[in-house]
Design a protein around this motif. Structure first.
Motif, PDB file in Angstrom:
ATOM      1  N   ARG A   1     -10.938  -0.985   1.914  1.00 52.52           N
ATOM      2  CA  ARG A   1     -11.332  -1.736   0.717  1.00 52.52           C
ATOM      3  C   ARG A   1     -10.134  -1.910  -0.230  1.00 52.52           C
ATOM      4  O   ARG A   1      -9.942  -2.975  -0.825  1.00 52.52           O
ATOM      5  CB  ARG A   1     -12.486  -1.030  -0.001  1.00 52.52           C
ATOM      6  CG  ARG A   1     -13.785  -1.115   0.766  1.00 52.52           C
ATOM      7  CD  ARG A   1     -14.954  -0.595  -0.033  1.00 52.52           C
ATOM      8  NE  ARG A   1     -16.160  -0.676   0.765  1.00 52.52           N
ATOM      9  CZ  ARG A   1     -16.891  -1.772   0.914  1.00 52.52           C
ATOM     10  NH1 ARG A   1     -16.526  -2.880   0.312  1.00 52.52           N
ATOM     11  NH2 ARG A   1     -17.965  -1.775   1.667  1.00 52.52           N
ATOM     12  N   LYS A   2      -9.340  -0.873  -0.366  1.00 52.54           N
ATOM     13  CA  LYS A   2      -8.131  -0.969  -1.196  1.00 52.54           C
ATOM     14  C   LYS A   2      -7.157  -1.969  -0.581  1.00 52.54           C
ATOM     15  O   LYS A   2      -6.548  -2.783  -1.305  1.00 52.54           O
ATOM     16  CB  LYS A   2      -7.483   0.408  -1.319  1.00 52.54           C
ATOM     17  CG  LYS A   2      -6.209   0.407  -2.148  1.00 52.54           C
ATOM     18  CD  LYS A   2      -5.594   1.805  -2.220  1.00 52.54           C
ATOM     19  CE  LYS A   2      -4.259   1.782  -2.946  1.00 52.54           C
ATOM     20  NZ  LYS A   2      -3.626   3.129  -2.984  1.00 52.54           N
ATOM     21  N   LEU A   3      -6.992  -1.927   0.744  1.00 51.98           N
ATOM     22  CA  LEU A   3      -6.080  -2.853   1.415  1.00 51.98           C
ATOM     23  C   LEU A   3      -6.562  -4.288   1.249  1.00 51.98           C
ATOM     24  O   LEU A   3      -5.763  -5.208   1.025  1.00 51.98           O
ATOM     25  CB  LEU A   3      -5.962  -2.495   2.901  1.00 51.98           C
ATOM     26  CG  LEU A   3      -4.891  -3.287   3.654  1.00 51.98           C
ATOM     27  CD1 LEU A   3      -3.497  -2.841   3.241  1.00 51.98           C
ATOM     28  CD2 LEU A   3      -5.060  -3.137   5.158  1.00 51.98           C
TER      29      LEU A   3
ATOM     30  N   SER B   1      -8.287  -5.482  -1.213  1.00 51.04           N
ATOM     31  CA  SER B   1      -8.023  -5.873  -2.596  1.00 51.04           C
ATOM     32  C   SER B   1      -6.559  -6.269  -2.789  1.00 51.04           C
ATOM     33  O   SER B   1      -6.252  -7.261  -3.456  1.00 51.04           O
ATOM     34  CB  SER B   1      -8.387  -4.719  -3.534  1.00 51.04           C
ATOM     35  OG  SER B   1      -8.079  -5.043  -4.869  1.00 51.04           O
ATOM     36  N   ILE B   2      -5.664  -5.500  -2.159  1.00 56.27           N
ATOM     37  CA  ILE B   2      -4.234  -5.832  -2.259  1.00 56.27           C
ATOM     38  C   ILE B   2      -3.960  -7.184  -1.597  1.00 56.27           C
ATOM     39  O   ILE B   2      -3.249  -8.033  -2.157  1.00 56.27           O
ATOM     40  CB  ILE B   2      -3.374  -4.729  -1.608  1.00 56.27           C
ATOM     41  CG1 ILE B   2      -3.507  -3.413  -2.377  1.00 56.27           C
ATOM     42  CG2 ILE B   2      -1.909  -5.157  -1.539  1.00 56.27           C
ATOM     43  CD1 ILE B   2      -2.842  -2.230  -1.695  1.00 56.27           C
ATOM     44  N   ALA B   3      -4.530  -7.398  -0.409  1.00 55.70           N
ATOM     45  CA  ALA B   3      -4.252  -8.612   0.361  1.00 55.70           C
ATOM     46  C   ALA B   3      -4.775  -9.862  -0.327  1.00 55.70           C
ATOM     47  O   ALA B   3      -4.092 -10.896  -0.362  1.00 55.70           O
ATOM     48  CB  ALA B   3      -4.848  -8.485   1.767  1.00 55.70           C
ATOM     49  N   PHE B   4      -5.999  -9.786  -0.883  1.00 59.27           N
ATOM     50  CA  PHE B   4      -6.641 -10.986  -1.404  1.00 59.27           C
ATOM     51  C   PHE B   4      -6.578 -11.120  -2.923  1.00 59.27           C
ATOM     52  O   PHE B   4      -6.978 -12.150  -3.459  1.00 59.27           O
ATOM     53  CB  PHE B   4      -8.102 -11.033  -0.953  1.00 59.27           C
ATOM     54  CG  PHE B   4      -8.258 -11.309   0.508  1.00 59.27           C
ATOM     55  CD1 PHE B   4      -8.111 -12.586   1.012  1.00 59.27           C
ATOM     56  CD2 PHE B   4      -8.530 -10.279   1.393  1.00 59.27           C
ATOM     57  CE1 PHE B   4      -8.238 -12.839   2.360  1.00 59.27           C
ATOM     58  CE2 PHE B   4      -8.663 -10.515   2.758  1.00 59.27           C
ATOM     59  CZ  PHE B   4      -8.518 -11.806   3.242  1.00 59.27           C
ATOM     60  N   VAL B   5      -6.104 -10.085  -3.626  1.00 55.53           N
ATOM     61  CA  VAL B   5      -5.999 -10.160  -5.084  1.00 55.53           C
ATOM     62  C   VAL B   5      -4.547  -9.999  -5.531  1.00 55.53           C
ATOM     63  O   VAL B   5      -3.976 -10.883  -6.174  1.00 55.53           O
ATOM     64  CB  VAL B   5      -6.896  -9.095  -5.764  1.00 55.53           C
ATOM     65  CG1 VAL B   5      -6.740  -9.179  -7.284  1.00 55.53           C
ATOM     66  CG2 VAL B   5      -8.355  -9.286  -5.366  1.00 55.53           C
ATOM     67  N   ASP B   6      -3.934  -8.874  -5.154  1.00 62.59           N
ATOM     68  CA  ASP B   6      -2.579  -8.585  -5.620  1.00 62.59           C
ATOM     69  C   ASP B   6      -1.544  -9.576  -5.077  1.00 62.59           C
ATOM     70  O   ASP B   6      -0.530  -9.825  -5.738  1.00 62.59           O
ATOM     71  CB  ASP B   6      -2.165  -7.165  -5.226  1.00 62.59           C
ATOM     72  CG  ASP B   6      -3.018  -6.111  -5.911  1.00 62.59           C
ATOM     73  OD1 ASP B   6      -3.928  -6.488  -6.668  1.00 62.59           O
ATOM     74  OD2 ASP B   6      -2.785  -4.908  -5.689  1.00 62.59           O
TER      75      ASP B   6
ATOM     76  N   TYR C   1       0.823  -1.209   0.000  1.00 57.19           N
ATOM     77  CA  TYR C   1       0.000   0.000   0.000  1.00 57.19           C
ATOM     78  C   TYR C   1       0.861   1.265   0.000  1.00 57.19           C
ATOM     79  O   TYR C   1       0.549   2.246  -0.680  1.00 57.19           O
ATOM     80  CB  TYR C   1      -0.909  -0.024   1.235  1.00 57.19           C
ATOM     81  CG  TYR C   1      -2.067   0.933   1.211  1.00 57.19           C
ATOM     82  CD1 TYR C   1      -1.886   2.302   1.349  1.00 57.19           C
ATOM     83  CD2 TYR C   1      -3.368   0.473   1.090  1.00 57.19           C
ATOM     84  CE1 TYR C   1      -2.945   3.183   1.338  1.00 57.19           C
ATOM     85  CE2 TYR C   1      -4.449   1.352   1.071  1.00 57.19           C
ATOM     86  CZ  TYR C   1      -4.228   2.697   1.208  1.00 57.19           C
ATOM     87  OH  TYR C   1      -5.289   3.572   1.194  1.00 57.19           O
ATOM     88  N   LYS C   2       1.967   1.243   0.750  1.00 52.39           N
ATOM     89  CA  LYS C   2       2.824   2.428   0.888  1.00 52.39           C
ATOM     90  C   LYS C   2       4.210   2.220   0.260  1.00 52.39           C
ATOM     91  O   LYS C   2       5.169   2.911   0.631  1.00 52.39           O
ATOM     92  CB  LYS C   2       2.986   2.777   2.370  1.00 52.39           C
ATOM     93  CG  LYS C   2       1.692   3.229   3.042  1.00 52.39           C
ATOM     94  CD  LYS C   2       1.264   4.593   2.545  1.00 52.39           C
ATOM     95  CE  LYS C   2       0.063   5.123   3.296  1.00 52.39           C
ATOM     96  NZ  LYS C   2      -0.331   6.470   2.830  1.00 52.39           N
ATOM     97  N   GLU C   3       4.308   1.290  -0.665  1.00 49.30           N
ATOM     98  CA  GLU C   3       5.611   0.974  -1.245  1.00 49.30           C
ATOM     99  C   GLU C   3       6.266   2.197  -1.895  1.00 49.30           C
ATOM    100  O   GLU C   3       7.461   2.455  -1.683  1.00 49.30           O
ATOM    101  CB  GLU C   3       5.463  -0.138  -2.283  1.00 49.30           C
ATOM    102  CG  GLU C   3       6.779  -0.575  -2.897  1.00 49.30           C
ATOM    103  CD  GLU C   3       6.612  -1.714  -3.881  1.00 49.30           C
ATOM    104  OE1 GLU C   3       7.621  -2.382  -4.165  1.00 49.30           O
ATOM    105  OE2 GLU C   3       5.480  -1.921  -4.382  1.00 49.30           O
ATOM    106  N   GLU C   4       5.502   2.942  -2.683  1.00 51.54           N
ATOM    107  CA  GLU C   4       6.078   4.090  -3.384  1.00 51.54           C
ATOM    108  C   GLU C   4       6.593   5.146  -2.409  1.00 51.54           C
ATOM    109  O   GLU C   4       7.636   5.774  -2.648  1.00 51.54           O
ATOM    110  CB  GLU C   4       5.045   4.710  -4.327  1.00 51.54           C
ATOM    111  CG  GLU C   4       4.611   3.785  -5.453  1.00 51.54           C
ATOM    112  CD  GLU C   4       5.782   3.301  -6.292  1.00 51.54           C
ATOM    113  OE1 GLU C   4       6.720   4.096  -6.517  1.00 51.54           O
ATOM    114  OE2 GLU C   4       5.775   2.125  -6.710  1.00 51.54           O
ATOM    115  N   GLU C   5       5.875   5.347  -1.282  1.00 44.51           N
ATOM    116  CA  GLU C   5       6.331   6.321  -0.281  1.00 44.51           C
ATOM    117  C   GLU C   5       7.654   5.879   0.335  1.00 44.51           C
ATOM    118  O   GLU C   5       8.550   6.697   0.585  1.00 44.51           O
ATOM    119  CB  GLU C   5       5.273   6.493   0.809  1.00 44.51           C
ATOM    120  CG  GLU C   5       4.103   7.365   0.427  1.00 44.51           C
ATOM    121  CD  GLU C   5       3.119   6.660  -0.494  1.00 44.51           C
ATOM    122  OE1 GLU C   5       3.346   5.479  -0.811  1.00 44.51           O
ATOM    123  OE2 GLU C   5       2.129   7.293  -0.892  1.00 44.51           O
TER     124      GLU C   5
END
Length: 501
Positions: free
Chosen positions: A437-439, A441-446, A408-412
């Protein structure tokens, strides 16, 4: 039979009347046999029709409500659009007036009048329909779970983030609680829904899904125990000396000091927490009490009663986590940190290389994530979403969300070019994450694919390495102690002059 059969036939032929009767009876019986199989179907269709009529009625009501809500929103939209046009026109007048030089600050110019009107409109902040326009939400001292919304003694940057988090962001969600509540109710009654999809939706606090999950995972223990097992265990723990009780008492007020249920000796959660930890320590004498268990039990008590919170702790320690996770050596916890570093290098190679370049050890932060399941590391709304998934699926969820937080904060992180800046950001970056919701999606999809077999194999591999390292460290420690004792004994036999020399 004769009398009944001959009654409809008044002629003298009694035998013919009887034959006629039985012939009618046979015809009636044949017709009955044809109709009888359809009686259940008719009854079923009646019930189905009644149910469908009820559904149609409910859908009609929902449709009418939706239409009324749509009309209301249209009215509000038109009113807001008119309001925006008015404000725009005032700003245009103001900007036009500002082109002319101001001769005196005391002179009453048209610009001053426009500014006064704009300020007055901003303070009144209502549209013609009576709805508030851009009115800020008041920040309450505690959220719905009892956590302080704004910390008292924190870094200014962290305090600012906490103030943003304290806004009533859940109210902006377009998903109404009642529809998700119906989904959960249907799932728990029919067990035919996709649990992952339901967990990814907002879970209303009123639904005790945690209790169902805990009961499911601990039934193999509870079926063989007496119904009053917890009360019996607690009674024994209170009456007999308990080596863990002293440390439990020391940690009670340190558990969740930012939560009103545990912030003072008289808070309503302190005694419940004491009971759960004492009962657990008596059931698990090899563990007794480990720092971290208090936080797990405290979070469970925010949703569950004492006995269910006790079984929730059993679920985490005895069912989900590997052996030695909460023992003195924290062997299982150390192993999981190495497994996580492997996964970080595979799933987020750029971030892993960035940490290596600046010699940043992420386990200084993630160790606590794994030990207490993100308690005090993320905001409360997100914390309970993680626990929902964890209690259903197990420890693999911790790896998923730990990776998702970094993703989620990789770019930062990659923008930071200093080890101290990276470590400082590591300390508080998780509380800046508000879009669950974004988190999710990252956890269960990305993060997919994410096989449990891979985690188990890596645990086995690293377990042997950590055990070997601990054995070597223990050997070094024993050698050091022997040398120290030998040196101490020799020093005791020396004279004062020898010691001075």
């Amino acid at each position: 039979w004769w009398e009944v059969g001959s009654e409809p036939h008044s002629n003298n032929s009694g035998e013919g009347g009887l034959i006629s009767y039985f012939s009618c009876y046979d015809s009636f019986y044949d017709a009955y046999k044809m109709v009888f199989p359809f009686q259940d179907s008719v009854q079923g269709y009646k019930s189905q029709n009644k149910f469908l009529n009820k559904e149609i009625l409910e859908l009609t009501i929902l449709l009418r409500n939706a239409e009324a809500r749509e009309r209301s929103l249209e009215v509000k939209y038109v009113a807001l659009e008119a309001k925006v046009c008015q404000v725009e026109s005032k700003y245009l007048v103001l900007l036009q007036d500002l082109k002319n030089p101001v001769c005196s600050s005391s002179e009453q110019s048209p610009a001053r009048e426009v500014i006064s009107r704009l300020l007055e409109d901003a303070l009144n902040n209502t549209d013609p329909t009576g709805h508030a326009v851009f009115k800020p939400h008041p920040v309450s001292e505690y959220d719905v779970f009892g956590f302080k919304t704004v910390p008292e003694e924190d870094d200014e940057e962290e305090k600012l983030v906490a103030k943003v988090r304290a806004l009533d962001l859940p109210s902006l969600s377009p998903y109404p609680e009642v529809s998700v509540g119906v989904k959960w109710e249907n799932y728990l009654s029919t067990m035919n829904r996709d649990m992952h999809k339901l967990i990814n939706d907002f879970l209303p606090p009123s639904f005790q899904v945690w209790r169902w999950c805990v009961s499911y995972h601990t039934r193999k223990f509870r079926d063989s125990l007496a119904p009053n097992y917890y009360e019996t265990l607690l009674g024994v723990a209170r009456d007999k000396p308990n080596p863990a009780s002293k440390q439990i008492e020391l940690d009670l007020l340190r558990t969740l000091p930012n939560n009103k249920h545990y912030s003072s000796p008289g808070a309503d959660g302190i005694q419940k927490l004491r009971n759960v930890l004492l009962a657990f320590s008596w059931r698990n004498p090899d563990i007794g009490y480990c720092q971290g268990l208090n936080r797990l039990a405290a979070i469970a008590l925010l949703y569950l009663d004492q006995e269910d919170a006790f079984w929730c702790l059993i679920t985490i320690v005895e069912v989900f986590m590997p052996q030695d996770y909460y023992t003195k050596t924290l062997l299982g916890s150390q192993v999981d940190q190495r497994v996580f570093k492997d996964l970080l290098s595979e799933k987020l190679p750029r971030l892993h290389a960035h940490f290596d370049l600046y010699k940043v050890d992420s386990s200084l932060i993630t160790f606590n994530w794994f030990l207490v399941l993100f308690v005090d590391s993320v905001n409360s709304d997100l914390l309970f979403k993680i626990w929902d998934a964890f209690l259903y699926e197990g420890p693999k969820i911790i790896f998923r969300f730990a990776l998702a937080l970094f993703k989620y904060k990789e770019e930062e992180f990659l923008k930071l070019q200093d080890s101290m800046a990276i470590f400082k950001y590591l300390r508080y970056f998780t509380i800046t994450i508000l879009d669950w919701r974004k988190l999710m999606s990252i956890a269960f999809v990305d993060m997919n694919p994410f096989p449990l077999r891979q985690i188990l194999n890596r645990r086995t591999f690293h377990l042997e390495k950590v055990r070997l390292e601990l054995t070597e460290l223990e050997a070094i420690r024993q050698t050091f102690l022997r040398e120290r004792d030998t040196h101490t004994d020799a020093g005791a036999l020396c004279s004062d002059d020898e010691e001075d020399n």
